[in-house]
Design an enzyme around this catalytic site. Structure first.
Site, mmCIF file in Angstrom:
data_model
loop_
_atom_site.group_PDB
_atom_site.id
_atom_site.type_symbol
_atom_site.label_atom_id
_atom_site.label_comp_id
_atom_site.label_asym_id
_atom_site.label_seq_id
_atom_site.Cartn_x
_atom_site.Cartn_y
_atom_site.Cartn_z
ATOM 1 N N ASP A 41 6.173 -89.783 91.490
ATOM 2 C CA ASP A 41 6.532 -88.379 91.409
ATOM 3 C C ASP A 41 6.867 -87.924 92.832
ATOM 4 O OD1 ASP A 41 7.038 -85.797 90.642
ATOM 5 O OD2 ASP A 41 5.193 -85.557 89.477
HETATM 6 C C1 BGC Z 1 7.493 -82.888 89.088
HETATM 7 C C2 BGC Z 1 8.322 -83.889 88.306
HETATM 8 C C3 BGC Z 1 9.777 -83.726 88.645
HETATM 9 C C4 BGC Z 1 9.952 -83.905 90.137
HETATM 10 C C5 BGC Z 1 11.401 -83.805 90.613
HETATM 11 C C6 BGC Z 1 7.809 -82.918 90.569
HETATM 12 O O1 BGC Z 1 7.239 -81.824 91.196
HETATM 13 O O2 BGC Z 1 6.130 -83.139 88.884
HETATM 14 O O3 BGC Z 1 8.112 -83.709 86.931
HETATM 15 O O4 BGC Z 1 10.554 -84.632 87.928
HETATM 16 O O5 BGC Z 1 9.199 -82.908 90.805
HETATM 17 O O6 BGC Z 1 11.882 -82.519 90.454
#
Ligand code: BGC
Length: 700
Positions: free
Chosen positions: A254
């Site tokens: 993530d």
């Molecule tokens: C989130 C993800 C997301 C990523 C990119 C993170 O803060 O937890 O679900 O895909 O950001 O935007």
């Protein structure tokens, strides 16, 4: 001489969806053998905020990612800054809990195809979704993105979404692996969960998405599980995901969720998002000084290239030629929304509103939910709000966001309340589940003027509806239902269609009744003396080891498998609206249940008659209750369901199959799935608290 009998053995070779990813391995291995260490490592971290590098020298394109999960996110520059393109407005599909309320793998498939097609228009290879963590707490900030409190329902929808998106030519990225069930301290909380609960509840949707759906990518979660960050959790990523489920695709952290070079290198992470401080120069050093075998790097590159070759790169002069949101996908958003709306109650058949003079009141009458909060926003070309949907083609509507006086003289008042993208948001959980301040007093005031109230609640997660329930004749759960949500709501309220959504999670009477709260497992409060601001500051600087030295909050999952209805049912805790609940404008009669065991599958056949005056959908649900088991089980668990459309006055024959393998439990002694022989009771009904038929079956 007697001819020798010839025995031909027909061995069935079935290619699993994961094995299909390995078809280019020979070519990939050749490519890897020509690459320098620097070239390989260049592929293991972000290139831009939403891409990782291909191999330019060989004409192998970068991998382009896009959020997900309910619409292709607009084009972003560094720091998530929107680039303001003209072509990147996308279809805003109903959010996760709305999709889940359809209880339909077929609809999830359609939804996936829509997401996949629009990803292709934008030149994207991987959709960062579906988001499939279990809704463990009613306050969870991302409940609207996630699907359900139940692993079986989540699993079926995950498989549908995954197949749909991947059939449309884009890879999905199942997120967030794993046990990411709260936003509070999400970057450093340690989820402490026993192995049986992990396998049966929290990993189930991921397992189905990988094994059955063939998901090509998996995003590791921010949090720790049993002491290890997910991005370096070898038990989750290497032993279970790759070892047991045979995953052949790529893992990506993530965003900001990578924590060390050795941990990520050996703990099963392929791509660091974002930055290169771990899987970049430091990894090259680690290989050069012998701490990491170069074959570990080769394995990562191979997994990335498998996905790269499975997903055809969209050439730059083809991508972004037209607006991302197209009518075909907008129609899907509408179809999903129509089937997701849940009629919670309908006293005196106040609904549908046919021919009635209505007043529409409340803070959410014109609420838009495509964007807001932190993440998962969709820049959408339009969004039909409830008031726009209700007003379309009707001219005699009076409305106000906050003036109860408009209720005077109306036959029915439609009160539209709920939450919004600030109240429910990525990055923080709600502190309670009450409707935002002022809504209940407004409703009281409306009630004083006109008690014929239909309450429509727009929210992603459950709200405390005790007062709404008391003050309203009908209550409708309308979700955050995508760009066509207002049209779908009008169809239901005016009676053009019968409501057919079912709750994917329980509405407790009050928050304190829910398992993690009742057991004191949530929230985890910082001990006195911990300086939160210092922790946040350290986190922003990615000094994650430092923050652990200050305080590592632990989320104890001592409720075990008793999540959602498994808890309320087993502990006999009354709820306001049960899991699976959802009324219709017609009546359904269930009859003639036959349950048989055919080889490895239980087949259930039964009839459902529509006793009403219009065609309607019903979602039949099958729960299993174990009798005299040697291990602990919740009172009942969902193991099958079927959405059927039945004409007025007609009867549908319904068949639901349950593979025996779905009845196994995770045995911590043998570290394996075990099917226990004995008697089970099959419970067929319209909701978890509305069982209409049952049968007992022996499993040997
Ligand atoms: C989130 C993800 C997301 C990523 C990119 C993170 O803060 O937890 O679900 O895909 O950001 O935007």
């Amino acid at each position: 001489m007697a001819a020798a009998a010839l025995t031909i053995s027909c061995k069935q070779t079935s290619i699993t969806p994961q094995n299909a990813l390995t078809v280019n391995d020979e070519r990939i291995n050749e490519i890897i053998s020509t690459m320098t260490l620097e070239e390989k490592v260049e592929m293991l971290h972000s290139k831009t905020i939403m891409s990782s590098a291909g191999i330019e020298r060989l004409g192998i394109q970068d991998i382009r990612y896009a959020d997900g999960p309910f619409g292709i996110r607009e084009e972003l520059g560094d720091g998530f800054r929107p680039l303001g393109w003209n072509t990147d407005s996308a279809t805003y599909f109903p959010t996760g809990s709305a999709l889940a309320a359809t209880w339909s793998e077929e609809i999830a498939y359609l939804y996936g195809t829509g997401m996949g097609r629009e990803a292709r228009f934008r030149g994207k290879d991987i959709i960062l979704g579906p988001a499939i963590n279990i809704q463990r707490i009613p306050t969870g900030g991302r409940s609207y993105e996630y699907l359900s409190e139940d692993p079986f329902l989540s699993a079926r929808l995950t498989v549908g979404y995954t197949k749909g998106a991947q059939d449309a030519g884009t890879a999905v990225c199942l997120k967030h692996f794993a046990v990411n069930n709260q936003e509070l301290n999400r970057s450093w909380v340690n989820a402490v969960v026993d192995e049986r609960t992990l396998r049966e509840i929290y990993l189930k949707p991921f397992q189905a998405g990988v094994e059955e759906g063939g998901a090509m990518a998996v995003m590791t979660a921010y949090n720790k599980v049993n002491g290890e960050y997910c991005s370096e959790n070898a038990h989750l990523n290497n032993e279970i995901l790759r070892g047991e489920w045979g995953f052949k695709g790529l893992t990506v952290s993530d965003w900001g969720g990578t924590h060390s070079t050795m941990g990520a290198a050996l703990g099963g992470l392929d791509v660091q998002m974002t930055g290169d401080n771990y899987l970049g120069p430091a990894l090259i050093d680690s290989v050069r000084n012998g701490a990491v075998d170069e074959r570990v790097v080769d394995d990562k590159v191979r997994e990335i290239l498998r996905v790269r070759f499975a997903v055809e790169a969209v050439p730059d002069d083809v991508a972004n030629r037209k607006l991302t949101s197209q009518p075909e996908q907008q129609r899907i958003a509408y179809e999903v929304a129509k089937k997701s709306i849940v009629l919670l109650k309908n006293e005196d058949n106040i609904l549908p509103l046919k021919g009635k003079r209505i007043a529409v009141i409340g803070p959410c009458i014109d609420l838009k939910t495509a964007q807001g909060g932190v993440g998962a926003g969709v820049k959408t070309p339009y969004e039909i709000t409830v008031i726009r949907g209700l007003a379309d083609g009707e001219h005699s509507i009076v409305c106000s966001t906050d003036d109860p006086a408009v209720a005077e003289g109306a036959d029915v008042v439609v009160f539209v309340g709920g939450t919004n993208r600030e109240v429910e948001s990525e990055g923080r959980d709600r502190q309670d589940i009450f409707l935002p301040e002022g809504q209940e007093s407004l409703l009281e005031a409306v009630h004083g003027i006109n008690p014929n109230i239909v309450a429509v609640i727009l929210s992603g997660g459950p709200c405390d509806l005790r007062n709404v329930n008391r003050l309203s004749k009908a209550v409708v759960q309308g979700w955050w239902n995508g760009m066509e949500g207002g049209h779908a709501m009008a169809d239901v309220l005016y009676g053009r269609i019968s409501p057919s959504g079912k709750l994917p999670f329980t509405f407790p009477v009050k928050l304190e009744d829910s398992p993690a709260y009742a057991l004191g497992n949530y929230p985890q409060l910082a001990p006195e003396g911990v300086d939160f601001f210092a922790m946040m500051f350290r986190h922003d600087r990615k000094e994650s080891r430092g923050e652990a030295a200050v305080w590592t909050p632990e989320a104890h999952y001592t409720e075990g498998q008793y999540v959602g209805y498994r808890w309320y049912d087993t502990r006999e805790v009354p709820v306001l609206y049960a899991f699976g609940h959802g009324l219709s404008y017609v009546g359904f009669e269930y009859s003639d249940l036959k349950a048989t065991l055919c080889k490895e599958t239980i087949e259930l056949n039964f009839n459902i008659s529509n006793t009403g005056g219009m065609a309607a959908d019903e979602v039949a649900q099958v729960y299993v209750h174990r009798k005299d088991s040697s291990v602990e089980w919740p009172v009942k668990e969902l193991k099958g369901f079927k959405r059927v459309t039945i004409d007025a006055g007609s009867t549908a024959k319904v068949r639901v199959s349950i593979p025996l393998s779905d009845l196994r439990y995770w045995d911590v002694e043998s570290n394996d799935w075990v099917l226990e022989p004995g008697e089970i009771e099959l419970l067929v009904g319209s909701a978890s608290d509305d069982i209409r038929l049952s049968a007992v079956l022996a499993i040997n």
